[in-house]
Enzyme design. Sequence first.
Site, mmCIF file in Angstrom:
data_model
loop_
_atom_site.group_PDB
_atom_site.id
_atom_site.type_symbol
_atom_site.label_atom_id
_atom_site.label_comp_id
_atom_site.label_asym_id
_atom_site.label_seq_id
_atom_site.Cartn_x
_atom_site.Cartn_y
_atom_site.Cartn_z
ATOM 1 N N ASP A 163 30.961 43.956 -12.067
ATOM 2 C CA ASP A 163 31.301 42.959 -11.045
ATOM 3 C C ASP A 163 30.205 41.897 -10.940
ATOM 4 O O ASP A 163 30.421 40.839 -10.349
ATOM 5 C CB ASP A 163 31.460 43.632 -9.674
ATOM 6 N N LYS A 181 43.982 45.493 -12.251
ATOM 7 C CA LYS A 181 42.851 45.680 -13.175
ATOM 8 C C LYS A 181 43.151 46.815 -14.161
ATOM 9 O O LYS A 181 42.908 46.693 -15.362
ATOM 10 C CB LYS A 181 41.565 45.960 -12.373
ATOM 11 N N GLN A 227 35.877 48.819 -5.382
ATOM 12 C CA GLN A 227 36.739 47.783 -4.773
ATOM 13 C C GLN A 227 36.341 47.570 -3.314
ATOM 14 O O GLN A 227 36.279 48.520 -2.533
ATOM 15 C CB GLN A 227 38.213 48.206 -4.889
#
Length: 291
Positions: A119, A52, A96
């Site tokens: 997200d 990412k 994460q």
Amino acid sequence: MEILDGKATSAAIKADLKVKVNEMVNAGHKAPHLVAILVGENPASKAYVGNKIKFCQEVGYRSTLLTFNADITEDQLHKEIHKLNNDPEVDGYIVQLPLPKHISEDKILEIVNPEKDVDGFHPVNVGKMVSGLPSYLPATPYGITKIMEHYGISAEGKFVVILGRSHIVGRPMSILLSQSRPYGNGTVVVCHSRTKNLEELTRKADILVAAIGIPQFVKAEMVKDGAVIIDVGINRIDDTTRTRGWRLVGDVDFDAVSEKASYITPVPGGVGPMTIAGLMLNCYHAAQKRV
Ligand code: NAD
């Protein structure tokens, strides 16, 4: 059969974002800024976060990686998240997953500022998505709609079967593909671990999305001729022919199923790169709100 190439599609999105970020910066605005929080030493999580950050660098986003030891307390992590919520320099951030067991992922999800929730997991964004309102879409289903768009595959009028009902993949995928929206309008059935006669359903699917986490679960005899196959699974299996002793496979028996499919995503190189592209598109949308 045509391969749905996630790497190439993601590269096209990357090139487009690069141009847009340039325009943003040339107009006197700061580039989008993504922050990634990584807790602990999980090698897969490290690799995902690394990809990412690399994508950010390639398109010209600002990026910050915040790493914490696995023994960080829940309170400390909450404080870090509140800092990001209140930092005007941060457009979007991700935590994460998975987190160490002593930290509740549900609680973290709820304290994320929905405006920075790139997200797309916060209940506010999930609610907006279900209601068909503009929102950050969860990265994997968003990425899948983008690869469908890239190859001109619409779910309209199609019978769509989704294997898996997780909050991050199966469930939101079923919503997006059944909604009245571009590439949606499908008739969608969600299958899960309690589904009976699963094969009867998969054999009827014009579009089959597999997101269950069982290596090579979908066999050729479960698939209709000409079906579009989207394989979300990422599973390690032993492979003594590789020096590292393993390889990645999806939830679909690729070699056999690809003989019957009209389109199929490979693993790796299919849905994985599209998930990162989905996240990066969300981050761009977040930055657009301030320009
Ligand atoms: P999960 O692990 O949270 O849940 C699995 C789902 O599969 C559950 O809903 C369960 O009911 C269903 N299931 C389990 N066994 C089944 C069976 N025999 N028949 C039918 N359904 C069954 O799911 P997840 O987090 O969505 O992950 C699924 C897979 O996708 C994993 O391999 C994961 O690593 C992968 N994944 C990949 C990406 C990507 O970017 N490519 C992103 C997210 C997840």
